[in-house]
Design a protein around this motif. Sequence first.
Motif, short mmCIF file in Angstrom:
data_model
loop_
_atom_site.label_atom_id
_atom_site.label_comp_id
_atom_site.label_asym_id
_atom_site.label_seq_id
_atom_site.Cartn_x
_atom_site.Cartn_y
_atom_site.Cartn_z
N VAL A 30 0.85 -1.18 0.00
CA VAL A 30 0.00 0.00 0.00
C VAL A 30 0.88 1.23 0.00
CG1 VAL A 30 -1.77 -1.23 1.31
CG2 VAL A 30 -0.18 0.28 2.51
N LEU A 31 0.33 2.32 -0.47
CA LEU A 31 1.03 3.60 -0.41
C LEU A 31 0.44 4.39 0.75
CD1 LEU A 31 3.18 5.31 -1.93
CD2 LEU A 31 1.27 6.48 -3.05
N ILE A 32 1.32 4.92 1.59
CA ILE A 32 0.88 5.65 2.77
C ILE A 32 1.33 7.10 2.69
CG2 ILE A 32 1.05 5.82 5.29
CD1 ILE A 32 1.63 2.84 5.35
N GLU A 33 0.41 8.00 2.93
CA GLU A 33 0.76 9.41 3.12
C GLU A 33 1.28 9.55 4.54
OE1 GLU A 33 -1.20 13.91 3.19
OE2 GLU A 33 -2.47 12.15 2.82
N THR A 34 2.52 9.96 4.68
CA THR A 34 3.16 10.01 5.99
C THR A 34 2.61 11.15 6.82
OG1 THR A 34 5.20 9.16 5.00
CG2 THR A 34 5.36 10.15 7.20
N LYS A 35 2.15 10.83 8.02
CA LYS A 35 1.75 11.85 8.99
C LYS A 35 2.79 12.00 10.10
CE LYS A 35 -2.14 13.05 7.11
NZ LYS A 35 -2.28 14.42 6.54
N ALA A 36 3.49 10.92 10.38
CA ALA A 36 4.54 10.99 11.41
C ALA A 36 5.49 9.82 11.25
CB ALA A 36 3.93 10.97 12.81
N THR A 37 6.71 10.02 11.68
CA THR A 37 7.70 8.96 11.78
C THR A 37 8.46 9.20 13.08
OG1 THR A 37 9.59 7.87 10.69
CG2 THR A 37 9.40 10.25 10.40
N SER A 38 9.48 8.40 13.35
CA SER A 38 10.24 8.63 14.57
C SER A 38 11.71 8.31 14.35
CB SER A 38 9.68 7.83 15.76
OG SER A 38 10.07 6.49 15.70
N VAL A 278 5.50 6.92 25.41
CA VAL A 278 6.15 8.10 26.00
C VAL A 278 6.96 8.81 24.91
CG1 VAL A 278 7.75 8.94 27.75
CG2 VAL A 278 6.28 6.95 28.23
N ILE A 279 6.62 10.06 24.66
CA ILE A 279 7.30 10.86 23.65
C ILE A 279 8.19 11.89 24.33
CG2 ILE A 279 6.99 12.56 21.81
CD1 ILE A 279 4.49 11.04 20.98
N ASP A 280 9.44 11.90 23.95
CA ASP A 280 10.39 12.88 24.47
C ASP A 280 10.17 14.25 23.83
OD1 ASP A 280 13.41 13.32 25.71
OD2 ASP A 280 13.17 14.33 23.78
N SER A 281 10.09 14.26 22.51
CA SER A 281 10.01 15.53 21.79
C SER A 281 9.49 15.27 20.38
CB SER A 281 11.38 16.21 21.74
OG SER A 281 12.38 15.28 21.34
N ILE A 282 8.98 16.32 19.75
CA ILE A 282 8.44 16.23 18.40
C ILE A 282 9.07 17.34 17.54
CG2 ILE A 282 6.37 16.35 16.96
CD1 ILE A 282 4.76 15.38 19.33
N TYR A 283 9.56 16.95 16.37
CA TYR A 283 10.19 17.89 15.44
C TYR A 283 9.45 17.85 14.11
CZ TYR A 283 14.18 17.92 18.66
OH TYR A 283 14.98 18.05 19.77
N PRO A 284 9.52 18.93 13.33
CA PRO A 284 8.86 18.93 12.02
C PRO A 284 9.66 18.18 10.97
CG PRO A 284 9.99 21.01 12.38
CD PRO A 284 10.12 20.24 13.65
N MET A 285 8.98 17.71 9.95
CA MET A 285 9.61 17.00 8.84
C MET A 285 10.24 18.03 7.89
SD MET A 285 9.93 13.81 7.46
CE MET A 285 8.48 12.75 7.50
N ILE A 306 11.70 10.12 20.12
CA ILE A 306 11.81 11.37 19.38
C ILE A 306 10.99 11.20 18.10
CG2 ILE A 306 13.35 12.97 18.22
CD1 ILE A 306 15.57 11.91 20.12
N VAL A 307 10.01 12.06 17.90
CA VAL A 307 9.04 11.89 16.81
C VAL A 307 9.16 13.02 15.81
CG1 VAL A 307 6.56 11.84 16.29
CG2 VAL A 307 7.47 10.56 18.25
N ILE A 308 8.91 12.69 14.55
CA ILE A 308 8.88 13.66 13.45
C ILE A 308 7.46 13.72 12.92
CG2 ILE A 308 9.82 14.28 11.20
CD1 ILE A 308 11.89 14.21 13.45
N THR A 309 6.93 14.93 12.75
CA THR A 309 5.56 15.07 12.25
C THR A 309 5.53 15.90 10.97
OG1 THR A 309 3.34 15.84 12.82
CG2 THR A 309 5.16 17.13 13.69
#
Length: 313
Positions: A30-38, A278-285, A306-309
């Motif tokens: 499937v093809l996924i539109e990315t909303k977040a990665t880490s 548990v999320i430490d921090s979120i950064y933009p893509m 550490i998450v990327i959105t």
Amino acid sequence: MKAIVIDRYGGPEELHEKDIPVPQIAADEVLIETKATSINPIDWKTRRGYLKEGFPWAFPVVLGWDIAGIVTEVGADVREFKVGDEVFARPDMYNDGKRGTYAEYAAVKADKLVLKPQRLSFEQAAAIPLAGLTAWQVIVDRLKVKAGDKILVQAGAGGVGMFAIQIAKHFGAYVATTASAVNEKLLRQLGADEVIDYHQTQITDVLHDYDAVFDTIDQIPAGLEILKSDGQLVTVAGNPTEEQQNSHPAATSWWLKTNGAELKELANLVENNELRVVIDSIYPMTTSGLRSAHEKSETGHSHGKIVITTNER
């Protein structure tokens, strides 16, 4: 599509934005539109070239091996998912090095996908796959932790460690972990029975006769020393020597295997409020966001994932 890539191995400054083709999906993908990665340690280790012998990719390389997003296209043989489904996954590591998740879209095999629990945000879902599966496979498949076992989880405040503590408690184990004193309250909330401040205390001074050790920081000798005669140690951070592997107890290493069925087990724990993300921090893509996230991950002092959105922040 836009992606954050590297054109050569090196420091965080090698990460930069580039337009690359949208992946063409196979019949079972499937093809996924990315909303977040880490971010995971494998990301920056790959960026630095530590894994280039095992993965001799041609540049540009797209890193990233967690994804949460929305299905936008399904392959001809896919029946379990449809366009519009909110999903998350730990994708396979493709041989071309072009299908990482630091991108607007990613192709993922359907058997690696799981529907995202509604109670989770995309950012929370993206924090689970690689770290959660690593913890599950070591605790459940390799160490076979059961009720009454005593297990040490090295570095409990890391992304893998936090999942490992909770999974071991789910199966009824007594869990000790190492961490800085500042993390003790959180780790006890996650289920740790004993938190050892590694700045002040050596585990060999306080722990004895343990059934299992989950080593995430390459501290194999100390881990072996605290085990029972029939105990087991599994490391995801080091490479046991032949002598250590032949010793009693034995030490073995583990490399995560993508597995949609086990990811579903983790999703069920989340749904039942038995697993906390548990999320430490979120950064933009963005280029600057990924560079900052890599720099933070390399310090080894994040408290959770550490998450990327892709959402505007």
